[in-house]
Design a protein around this motif. Structure first.
Motif, mmCIF file in Angstrom:
data_model
loop_
_atom_site.group_PDB
_atom_site.id
_atom_site.type_symbol
_atom_site.label_atom_id
_atom_site.label_comp_id
_atom_site.label_asym_id
_atom_site.label_seq_id
_atom_site.Cartn_x
_atom_site.Cartn_y
_atom_site.Cartn_z
ATOM 1 N N THR A 1 0.909 -1.219 0.233
ATOM 2 C CA THR A 1 0.101 -0.192 -0.036
ATOM 3 C C THR A 1 0.965 1.342 0.227
ATOM 4 O O THR A 1 1.794 1.180 0.724
ATOM 5 C CB THR A 1 -0.669 0.022 1.165
ATOM 6 N N THR A 2 0.650 2.243 -0.848
ATOM 7 C CA THR A 2 0.882 3.400 -1.051
ATOM 8 C C THR A 2 0.275 4.579 0.097
ATOM 9 O O THR A 2 -1.057 4.563 -0.265
ATOM 10 C CB THR A 2 1.167 4.234 -2.267
ATOM 11 N N VAL A 3 0.837 4.414 1.116
ATOM 12 C CA VAL A 3 -0.111 5.660 2.158
ATOM 13 C C VAL A 3 0.302 6.884 2.023
ATOM 14 O O VAL A 3 1.438 7.561 2.015
ATOM 15 C CB VAL A 3 0.327 4.924 3.763
ATOM 16 N N VAL A 4 -0.794 7.873 1.521
ATOM 17 C CA VAL A 4 -0.446 9.227 1.544
ATOM 18 C C VAL A 4 -0.725 9.974 2.772
ATOM 19 O O VAL A 4 -1.760 9.965 3.238
ATOM 20 C CB VAL A 4 -1.362 9.717 0.489
ATOM 21 N N MET A 5 0.157 10.261 3.228
ATOM 22 C CA MET A 5 0.063 11.077 4.650
ATOM 23 C C MET A 5 -0.192 12.323 4.599
ATOM 24 O O MET A 5 0.781 13.069 3.872
ATOM 25 C CB MET A 5 1.257 10.789 5.541
ATOM 26 N N GLN A 6 -1.321 12.677 5.101
ATOM 27 C CA GLN A 6 -1.718 14.206 5.131
ATOM 28 C C GLN A 6 -1.112 14.702 6.860
ATOM 29 O O GLN A 6 -1.958 14.270 7.602
ATOM 30 C CB GLN A 6 -3.068 14.868 4.857
ATOM 31 N N ILE A 7 -0.165 15.514 6.924
ATOM 32 C CA ILE A 7 0.346 15.579 8.082
ATOM 33 C C ILE A 7 -0.118 17.152 8.793
ATOM 34 O O ILE A 7 0.711 18.132 8.045
ATOM 35 C CB ILE A 7 1.863 15.266 8.353
ATOM 36 N N GLU B 1 -11.661 5.414 23.350
ATOM 37 C CA GLU B 1 -10.721 4.489 24.087
ATOM 38 C C GLU B 1 -9.811 3.865 23.484
ATOM 39 O O GLU B 1 -8.751 3.338 23.729
ATOM 40 C CB GLU B 1 -11.549 3.690 24.740
ATOM 41 N N ARG B 2 -10.018 3.825 22.058
ATOM 42 C CA ARG B 2 -9.376 2.924 21.070
ATOM 43 C C ARG B 2 -8.351 3.805 20.078
ATOM 44 O O ARG B 2 -7.689 3.301 19.231
ATOM 45 C CB ARG B 2 -10.102 1.784 20.462
ATOM 46 N N PHE B 3 -8.692 4.927 20.102
ATOM 47 C CA PHE B 3 -8.067 5.917 19.072
ATOM 48 C C PHE B 3 -6.530 5.835 19.245
ATOM 49 O O PHE B 3 -5.963 5.970 20.069
ATOM 50 C CB PHE B 3 -8.664 7.312 19.273
ATOM 51 N N PRO B 4 -5.977 5.715 18.257
ATOM 52 C CA PRO B 4 -4.395 5.463 18.405
ATOM 53 C C PRO B 4 -3.582 7.077 18.501
ATOM 54 O O PRO B 4 -3.941 7.840 18.037
ATOM 55 C CB PRO B 4 -3.862 4.851 16.981
ATOM 56 N N PHE B 5 -2.773 6.842 19.710
ATOM 57 C CA PHE B 5 -2.025 8.089 19.760
ATOM 58 C C PHE B 5 -0.531 7.644 19.817
ATOM 59 O O PHE B 5 0.029 6.458 20.115
ATOM 60 C CB PHE B 5 -2.154 8.596 21.100
ATOM 61 N N PHE B 6 0.254 8.567 19.290
ATOM 62 C CA PHE B 6 1.769 8.147 18.882
ATOM 63 C C PHE B 6 2.574 9.287 19.587
ATOM 64 O O PHE B 6 2.607 10.384 19.253
ATOM 65 C CB PHE B 6 1.998 8.349 17.218
ATOM 66 N N ALA C 1 9.692 6.327 12.972
ATOM 67 C CA ALA C 1 8.509 6.886 13.567
ATOM 68 C C ALA C 1 7.323 7.057 12.507
ATOM 69 O O ALA C 1 6.367 6.588 12.953
ATOM 70 C CB ALA C 1 8.791 8.218 14.326
ATOM 71 N N PHE C 2 7.610 7.698 11.537
ATOM 72 C CA PHE C 2 6.506 8.228 10.419
ATOM 73 C C PHE C 2 6.148 6.679 9.779
ATOM 74 O O PHE C 2 5.055 6.704 9.500
ATOM 75 C CB PHE C 2 7.161 9.078 9.407
ATOM 76 N N LEU C 3 7.030 5.987 9.502
ATOM 77 C CA LEU C 3 6.633 4.902 8.937
ATOM 78 C C LEU C 3 5.498 3.847 9.906
ATOM 79 O O LEU C 3 4.498 3.498 9.634
ATOM 80 C CB LEU C 3 7.829 3.852 8.689
ATOM 81 N N GLN C 4 5.792 4.104 11.055
ATOM 82 C CA GLN C 4 5.099 3.189 12.199
ATOM 83 C C GLN C 4 3.703 3.863 12.187
ATOM 84 O O GLN C 4 2.704 3.220 12.575
ATOM 85 C CB GLN C 4 5.782 3.089 13.703
ATOM 86 N N MET C 5 3.719 5.237 12.143
ATOM 87 C CA MET C 5 2.516 5.973 12.056
ATOM 88 C C MET C 5 1.688 5.751 11.039
ATOM 89 O O MET C 5 0.559 5.590 11.058
ATOM 90 C CB MET C 5 2.903 7.548 12.090
#
Ligand code: GDP
Ligand code: MG
Length: 181
Positions: free
Chosen positions: A57-63, A118-123, A169-173
């Motif tokens: 998958t190509t993940v297009v990250m909008q940060i 409760e399940r929303f991911p925080f990094f 870090a960004f890859l894991q995110m």
């Protein structure tokens, strides 16, 4: 989905944390592979876009980064809307920036209103690990213990200055955000 199995996914990542912890520097290091000692908090746009490959998958990250508004906690609701992941940054040499993480988490949940708070991911990124040990105010073990009690939290150490841990870090995110997509 294309015939060869490749996919493209779009994720929105929100950066939060106290002023000066290095949010913008981490983004600069990730996107431009450089570190500027004096970074001006003036950005032309509200977000950066970068593509990362996660498997097929190509993940297009909008940060989304702030342009200094975090000082006044005056981030508009568009900043939070539709987030797939929230990245909280602290400076390992500033204890308050670590203590403030819970406030930023609460602020995020209040504004973004995800269906499953409760399940929303925080990094969580522990930034500035390049600085000498005697300046370090938040130890790895303290942070690890804090994270252990929060199952939806991930934690990594990084240095926007040296670049250590930044790409990982960004890859894991991207990987974590993709799971929600
Ligand atoms: P922001 O307000 O969270 O966006 O923080 P900035 O990215 O503007 O960084 C604030 C200050 O910390 C700047 O002077 C940066 O040069 C410095 N800085 C950021 N990241 C690091 C790092 O990893 N190591 C060191 N030594 N300084 C950093
Ligand atoms: Mg900034």
């Amino acid at each position: 989905e294309m015939a060869d199995g490749r996919k493209t996914a779009y994720v929105k990542v929100i950066f939060l944390g106290d002023q000066s912890v290095g949010k913008t520097s981490l983004l600069n290091q990730f996107i431009q592979k450089r570190f500027q000692k004096k970074y001006k908090a003036t950005l032309g746009s509200d977000f950066f876009v970068k593509e990362v490959r996660v498997g097929e998958t190509t993940v297009v990250m909008q940060i989304w980064d702030t342009a200094g508004q975090e000082r006044f906690r005056s981030l508009g609701s568009s900043y939070f809307r539709g987030a797939d992941l929230c990245c909280l940054v602290y400076d390992v040499t500033v204890g308050k920036s670590f203590d403030d993480l819970d406030n930023w988490k609460e602020e995020f949940l209040l504004q973004a209103m995800p269906p499953d708070p409760e399940r929303f991911p925080f990094f969580v990124i522990a930034n500035k690990v390049d600085l000498p040990d005697d300046q370090r105010m938040v130890t790895s073990s303290r942070a690890t213990e804090w994270i252990r009690r929060r199952p939806n939290f991930h934690h990594v150490e990084a240095s926007a200055k040296s670049g250590d841990g930044v790409d990982q870090a960004f890859l894991q995110m991207a990987t974590v955000a993709l799971e929600r997509n």
